[in-house]
Scaffold this motif. Structure first.
Motif, mmCIF file in Angstrom:
data_model
loop_
_atom_site.group_PDB
_atom_site.id
_atom_site.type_symbol
_atom_site.label_atom_id
_atom_site.label_comp_id
_atom_site.label_asym_id
_atom_site.label_seq_id
_atom_site.Cartn_x
_atom_site.Cartn_y
_atom_site.Cartn_z
ATOM 1 N N VAL A 733 0.879 -1.163 0.000
ATOM 2 C CA VAL A 733 0.000 0.000 0.000
ATOM 3 C C VAL A 733 0.919 1.216 0.000
ATOM 4 C CG1 VAL A 733 -1.780 1.325 1.186
ATOM 5 C CG2 VAL A 733 -1.810 -1.186 1.289
ATOM 6 N N VAL A 734 0.851 2.001 -1.086
ATOM 7 C CA VAL A 734 1.693 3.185 -1.229
ATOM 8 C C VAL A 734 0.807 4.416 -1.099
ATOM 9 C CG1 VAL A 734 3.327 4.425 -2.689
ATOM 10 C CG2 VAL A 734 3.235 1.913 -2.770
ATOM 11 N N GLU A 735 1.244 5.398 -0.309
ATOM 12 C CA GLU A 735 0.459 6.615 -0.096
ATOM 13 C C GLU A 735 1.297 7.834 -0.451
ATOM 14 O OE1 GLU A 735 -2.228 8.836 3.378
ATOM 15 O OE2 GLU A 735 -1.191 6.943 3.801
ATOM 16 N N ASP A 736 0.645 8.834 -1.082
ATOM 17 C CA ASP A 736 1.378 10.057 -1.401
ATOM 18 C C ASP A 736 0.946 11.200 -0.483
ATOM 19 O OD1 ASP A 736 -0.961 11.247 -2.418
ATOM 20 O OD2 ASP A 736 -0.451 10.843 -4.503
ATOM 21 N N SER A 737 1.499 12.370 -0.708
ATOM 22 C CA SER A 737 1.271 13.491 0.205
ATOM 23 C C SER A 737 -0.164 14.009 0.160
ATOM 24 C CB SER A 737 2.230 14.637 -0.132
ATOM 25 O OG SER A 737 1.991 15.116 -1.444
ATOM 26 N N LYS A 738 -0.922 13.661 -0.882
ATOM 27 C CA LYS A 738 -2.337 14.028 -0.956
ATOM 28 C C LYS A 738 -3.239 12.936 -0.386
ATOM 29 C CE LYS A 738 -2.571 17.340 -4.784
ATOM 30 N NZ LYS A 738 -3.266 17.669 -6.055
ATOM 31 N N GLU A 739 -2.623 11.924 0.234
ATOM 32 C CA GLU A 739 -3.324 10.771 0.797
ATOM 33 C C GLU A 739 -3.974 9.909 -0.289
ATOM 34 O OE1 GLU A 739 -5.926 12.158 3.874
ATOM 35 O OE2 GLU A 739 -4.262 12.592 5.235
ATOM 36 N N HIS A 740 -3.473 10.031 -1.515
ATOM 37 C CA HIS A 740 -3.880 9.119 -2.581
ATOM 38 C C HIS A 740 -3.084 7.827 -2.427
ATOM 39 C CE1 HIS A 740 -4.911 12.864 -5.228
ATOM 40 N NE2 HIS A 740 -5.742 12.701 -4.217
ATOM 41 N N LYS A 741 -3.748 6.688 -2.618
ATOM 42 C CA LYS A 741 -3.099 5.406 -2.358
ATOM 43 C C LYS A 741 -3.095 4.513 -3.600
ATOM 44 C CE LYS A 741 -4.134 5.329 2.593
ATOM 45 N NZ LYS A 741 -4.783 4.612 3.714
ATOM 46 N N ALA A 742 -2.167 3.581 -3.586
ATOM 47 C CA ALA A 742 -2.123 2.495 -4.559
ATOM 48 C C ALA A 742 -2.154 1.186 -3.796
ATOM 49 C CB ALA A 742 -0.870 2.585 -5.425
ATOM 50 N N TYR A 743 -2.932 0.230 -4.300
ATOM 51 C CA TYR A 743 -3.097 -1.077 -3.662
ATOM 52 C C TYR A 743 -2.688 -2.156 -4.660
ATOM 53 C CZ TYR A 743 -6.192 1.748 -0.696
ATOM 54 O OH TYR A 743 -6.721 2.718 0.122
ATOM 55 N N THR A 744 -1.712 -2.978 -4.283
ATOM 56 C CA THR A 744 -1.252 -3.991 -5.225
ATOM 57 C C THR A 744 -1.939 -5.324 -4.983
ATOM 58 O OG1 THR A 744 0.568 -4.998 -3.978
ATOM 59 C CG2 THR A 744 1.008 -2.887 -5.072
ATOM 60 N N ASN A 745 -1.988 -6.115 -6.043
ATOM 61 C CA ASN A 745 -2.371 -7.508 -5.897
ATOM 62 C C ASN A 745 -1.251 -8.251 -5.171
ATOM 63 O OD1 ASN A 745 -5.017 -7.924 -7.001
ATOM 64 N ND2 ASN A 745 -4.175 -7.336 -8.996
ATOM 65 N N PRO A 746 -1.514 -9.461 -4.704
ATOM 66 C CA PRO A 746 -0.533 -10.138 -3.856
ATOM 67 C C PRO A 746 0.647 -10.716 -4.632
ATOM 68 C CG PRO A 746 -2.386 -11.598 -4.248
ATOM 69 C CD PRO A 746 -2.755 -10.268 -4.852
ATOM 70 N N ILE A 747 1.736 -10.829 -3.925
ATOM 71 C CA ILE A 747 2.849 -11.704 -4.309
ATOM 72 C C ILE A 747 2.716 -12.921 -3.403
ATOM 73 C CG2 ILE A 747 5.357 -11.967 -4.376
ATOM 74 C CD1 ILE A 747 5.416 -8.823 -4.592
ATOM 75 N N TRP A 748 2.583 -14.075 -4.001
ATOM 76 C CA TRP A 748 2.362 -15.295 -3.213
ATOM 77 C C TRP A 748 3.691 -15.814 -2.659
ATOM 78 C CZ3 TRP A 748 -2.638 -16.137 -2.310
ATOM 79 C CH2 TRP A 748 -3.570 -15.654 -3.216
ATOM 80 N N LEU A 749 3.666 -16.310 -1.439
ATOM 81 C CA LEU A 749 4.847 -16.880 -0.785
ATOM 82 C C LEU A 749 4.608 -18.368 -0.545
ATOM 83 C CD1 LEU A 749 5.443 -14.138 1.949
ATOM 84 C CD2 LEU A 749 6.357 -14.213 -0.392
ATOM 85 N N LYS A 750 5.610 -19.180 -0.882
ATOM 86 C CA LYS A 750 5.471 -20.622 -0.679
ATOM 87 C C LYS A 750 6.765 -21.189 -0.122
ATOM 88 C CE LYS A 750 4.208 -24.929 -3.048
ATOM 89 N NZ LYS A 750 3.841 -25.552 -4.340
ATOM 90 N N MET A 751 6.676 -21.746 1.069
ATOM 91 C CA MET A 751 7.837 -22.401 1.682
ATOM 92 C C MET A 751 8.041 -23.771 1.037
ATOM 93 S SD MET A 751 9.169 -20.370 3.915
ATOM 94 C CE MET A 751 10.249 -21.517 4.771
ATOM 95 N N VAL A 752 9.263 -24.031 0.603
ATOM 96 C CA VAL A 752 9.585 -25.302 -0.043
ATOM 97 C C VAL A 752 10.915 -25.812 0.493
ATOM 98 C CG1 VAL A 752 8.348 -24.689 -2.150
ATOM 99 C CG2 VAL A 752 10.775 -24.157 -1.955
ATOM 100 N N ASP A 753 11.201 -27.083 0.223
ATOM 101 C CA ASP A 753 12.523 -27.619 0.529
ATOM 102 C C ASP A 753 13.533 -27.013 -0.435
ATOM 103 O OD1 ASP A 753 11.431 -29.223 2.495
ATOM 104 O OD2 ASP A 753 11.113 -30.901 1.104
ATOM 105 N N LYS A 754 14.796 -26.931 -0.008
ATOM 106 C CA LYS A 754 15.846 -26.373 -0.862
ATOM 107 C C LYS A 754 15.954 -27.123 -2.181
ATOM 108 C CE LYS A 754 18.655 -24.633 2.972
ATOM 109 N NZ LYS A 754 19.971 -24.685 3.638
ATOM 110 N N THR A 755 15.608 -28.384 -2.162
ATOM 111 C CA THR A 755 15.730 -29.193 -3.385
ATOM 112 C C THR A 755 14.713 -28.795 -4.443
ATOM 113 O OG1 THR A 755 14.254 -30.844 -2.420
ATOM 114 C CG2 THR A 755 16.620 -31.167 -2.112
ATOM 115 N N GLN A 756 13.670 -28.022 -4.042
ATOM 116 C CA GLN A 756 12.626 -27.645 -4.987
ATOM 117 C C GLN A 756 12.933 -26.346 -5.722
ATOM 118 O OE1 GLN A 756 9.363 -28.309 -1.870
ATOM 119 N NE2 GLN A 756 8.360 -28.974 -3.755
ATOM 120 N N PHE A 757 14.063 -25.707 -5.379
ATOM 121 C CA PHE A 757 14.433 -24.470 -6.069
ATOM 122 C C PHE A 757 14.867 -24.774 -7.501
ATOM 123 C CE2 PHE A 757 14.234 -22.374 -2.073
ATOM 124 C CZ PHE A 757 14.043 -21.042 -2.377
#
Length: 757
Positions: A733-757
């Motif tokens: 969520v990014v906000e500027d000095s006029k209190e205008h905001k930007a909302y991003t879609n998600p970046i998904w996080l997934k925990m995996v074993d090192k072998t799955q890289f």
């Protein structure tokens, strides 16, 4: 009682015999006409519909035709005034009806029609419908020689008590302009519920329709809905009455005369002449009456003369005309049964503006919007605009008329996103042209970084919207949008015209349609150019509607303003969606014109459940002269200039963000993508941020809310965040000095074993 539709068939047979005489006879008397409307460009096209007319007006009730927005059949969908030659004008309204609770979804199972009176002197038709457990019976009356449709509605609650309802009559004009109910302005600059009149007027130069609503205590949707707030106990009935007054010009003197009559007010007359300083009569002057400093009513005169009846009281009055300056204001005290003269002789003739707009850096001509920041803004909108756009063929150039006087003009080209607006002071002189040049300092070019911005909820000129195809394109280009988008209610009639204009300018066009049942609106895109709905939004269920959207070619289905009274998700909560929940929609809208907090929270909740329902965003603009295209927009990453399908697919994949101003350039990860994480191997995500208004802060949020926040300053910033070491999601969520905001879609996080890289 004879079934009304059998009655329709019997009377229609008689009309076949006498149809020719009906077409040519004088309509000083009242008549009821069965079947498809006689009103040009009307929407009542079923053989079950009714049209009632006299020598002043005609109106059609949709009994077989589907009304707009999924409203129950049995409402007015067409109104026309009778022109000087006796013919009917085009349809002037999208819709006029009794709304039982502020556009909430309308569960409906029947419509019963009774013709109570059908004589040369008067026609009376009664329509009875159900609104869930409430019975709504509306009587429409038209007398010979009258310019008013009288409406009376009785709503009776046959279920449990209902609290906190907003009910009353609506008038949604089909184009034209709006003269809102005069209201005092509160300390916050917002119109209050303290009104000095109880009528709303839709108008243009050659017509006006006034909704008189004596019961009203609240005006909504720019006064197109006039409500009272009430409850309805079990078995209780409540009665509403009002009038739709239909006129053949923008002269509102008959509106105030009708108001004097129905309120039995004491009144007097104001009359006089309107001239220039040289003594030349102004052909069609307007004399505007203010009450307590608020616009109250106006009269359009002829040949430099005017005459208006007013209720007894104190007023301020001035004269003007198309392109002319305003006269000075005069105080007037109206006395009962007295006529007084007030003349004006200080109106100055119009002046002209010619302006050229360029990019200050590249010197290339820019599409732009020019608006009056300070100076004369005509109250009567067909007398002169307060917003102008550069032309499509002569890029960066505009010419227009202004009344003489001092002005500050605001030149906007991608304002608040890629450039700040430029202010120009100018003095307009009668009968002279002012030549202006404006260089706009553009700070960034998102399309050069692979980002294409669109306002993904925007109307042209279908139903109540009033933006012709050309001006939709001009407005969206002036807003700095990189794709052209239209989503008219249940219609694709503007697709071909807009595609032609977009192609000519080499701008991608995203054709859409807003499917509009009463329990939830959906923008579906892209659809095939000119594709037609095969469902009836007022009857069919959610599953059939979404299936039809896919049949028309839609890659994505967006739930528009999902938590307003007729939003899909709020209707699901109330269990009023035919078919219930359908998980196959794709996007949740952040709509700039309503409270969107619930939409943000719902999307994040779904992300936490692992469900990829991504954001879309739009302004819901209907009128580009009074609303701002692109005030919110979606920035979509497609790498290169996209075709419509590629743009929609990128949104379906979450490769986008919604913004009221801030611009975001991801550096090492894309929204909608999945980051694979291994234990004890921290990963960072990097972004370049920009705001022409100055940056204030950036937040990283995730499954559990706020993760980290960084204060910012200046127009640009590089930020780095370390992501949590667990599966889930993060977004900015990014906000500027006029209190205008930007909302991003998600970046998904997934925990995996090192072998799955």
């Amino acid at each position: 009682m004879l079934n009304p539709f059998y009655k329709t068939l019997l009377i229609s047979a008689c009309i076949l015999v006498t149809g020719l005489s009906v077409a040519v006879q004088s309509h000083a008397t009242v008549s009821i006409i069965h079947g498809k409307t006689i009103i040009p460009a009307g929407n009542a096209n079923s053989d079950k519909d009714l049209t009632i007319r006299n020598d002043k007006l005609a109106f059609s009730i949709a009994l077989g035709s589907a009304p707009p927005w999924g409203v129950a059949r049995g409402c007015i969908v067409d109104i026309a005034n009778v022109k000087a030659d006796g013919s009917l004008s085009n349809d002037r309204v999208a819709f006029a009806d009794f709304m039982p609770n502020n556009w909430s979804s309308w569960p409906n199972t029947y419509q019963n029609v009774d013709i109570i009176k059908d004589s040369k002197e008067e026609a009376i038709v009664q329509v009875t419908r159900d609104f869930s457990n409430v019975v709504i019976s509306t009587t429409y009356s038209l007398a010979a020689g009258s310019d008013r449709i009288h409406v009376k509605t009785v709503m009776t609650n046959q279920g449990e008590a209902i609290a906190d309802m907003l009910s009353g009559y609506t008038l949604w004009p089909d184009g034209g302009y709006k003269f809102a109910v005069p209201s005092y302005i509160g300390e916050d600059g917002v119109a209050s519920d303290n009104y000095i009149a109880d009528r709303f007027v839709g108008y243009d130069a050659d017509w006006a329709i006034a909704l008189h609503a004596p019961y009203m205590t609240k005006a909504r949707y720019q006064s197109r809905d006039l409500y009272t707030q009430h409850s309805l106990k079990k078995s209780e009935s409540m009665t509403f009455e009002g009038d739709y007054q239909v006129l053949a010009s923008g002269d509102l003197a008959p509106v105030i005369r009708a108001e004097i009559e129905r309120k039995k007010l004491q009144a007097g007359t104001l009359q006089g002449s309107v001239k220039t300083p040289e003594g030349k009569p102004v052909n069609e002057p307007a004399v505007i009456v203010l009450k307590d400093g608020l616009p109250y009513i106006w009269v359009i005169g002829k040949n430099g003369q005017y005459n208006i009846d007013l209720p007894v009281g104190d007023y301020q009055v001035y004269a003007t005309s198309k392109g002319y300056s305003d006269s000075i204001k005069h105080k007037v005290s109206i006395k009962s049964s007295e006529s007084q003269t007030l003349s004006f002789d200080d109106l100055l003739s119009p002046g002209e503006v010619s302006i050229k707009v360029t990019d200050a850096k590249t010197k290339i001509a820019l599409d732009a919007k020019i608006s009056i920041e300070k100076g004369n803004k005509p109250l009567i909108e067909y007398f002169g605009a307060k917003t102008f756009f550069t032309e499509l063929d002569r890029v960066g150039q505009a010419s227009f008329t202004l009344a003489p006087g001092d002005y500050q003009l605001k030149v906007s080209a991608g304002s608040d996103f890629v450039a700040k607006p430029v202010l120009i002071d100018v003095s307009i002189v009668a009968n002279k042209t002012s030549n202006l040049v404006s260089a706009v300092p553009v700070s960034t070019y998102p399309s050069q970084h692979g980002w294409y911005a669109g306002d993904l909820h925007h109307h042209a000129d279908v139903l109540e919207a009033s933006t012709p195809a050309e001006y939709l394109v001009r407005s969206q280009l002036a807003a700095g949008l990189n794709v052209i988008f239209v989503s008219d209610h249940d219609s694709t009639k503007n697709h071909e015209a807009i595609k032609t204009l977009a192609d000519k300018r080499g701008i991608p066009f995203i054709p859409s349609i807003e499917i509009s049942p009463s329990w939830g609106h959906f923008n579906v895109f892209p659809v095939e150019i000119g594709a037609q709905l095969s469902v009836d939004p007022g009857v069919d269920n959610v599953h059939d509607i979404i299936k039809d959207a896919r049949h028309m070619g839609a890659t994505v289905v967006a739930s528009n303003h999902p938590f307003i009274p007729y939003g899909y998700l709020s209707s699901l909560q109330k269990k009023t969606v035919p078919g219930g929940f359908d998980p196959s929609f794709d996007l949740i809208e952040i709509n700039s014109e309503v409270d969107y907090k619930q939409a943000l929270e719902k999307a994040r909740q779904l992300w936490s459940d692992g469900l990829p329902y991504y954001y879309t965003a739009g302004t819901d603009t209907h009128d580009v002269w009074n609303e701002a295209s692109g005030h919110i927009r979606m920035f979509v990453y497609t790498a290169s200039k996209p075709k419509a399908k590629a743009f929609a697919q990128a949104m379906k994949n979450g490769r986008s963000y919604a913004s009221f101003g801030p611009v975001i350039y991801p550096q090492n990860v894309m929204f909608g993508d999945t980051l694979k994480l291994a234990k004890n191997q921290p990963q960072s995500i990097n972004f370049e941020l920009l705001s022409v208004n100055g940056l204030k802060s950036v937040q990283l949020i995730g499954n559990d809310g706020l993760i980290s926040e960084q204060p910012l300053s200046g127009d640009k910033a590089s930020v780095v965040f370390e992501v949590p070491q667990k599966s889930g999601w993060v977004s900015l969520v990014v906000e500027d000095s006029k209190e205008h905001k930007a909302y991003t879609n998600p970046i998904w996080l997934k925990m995996v074993d090192k072998t799955q890289f």
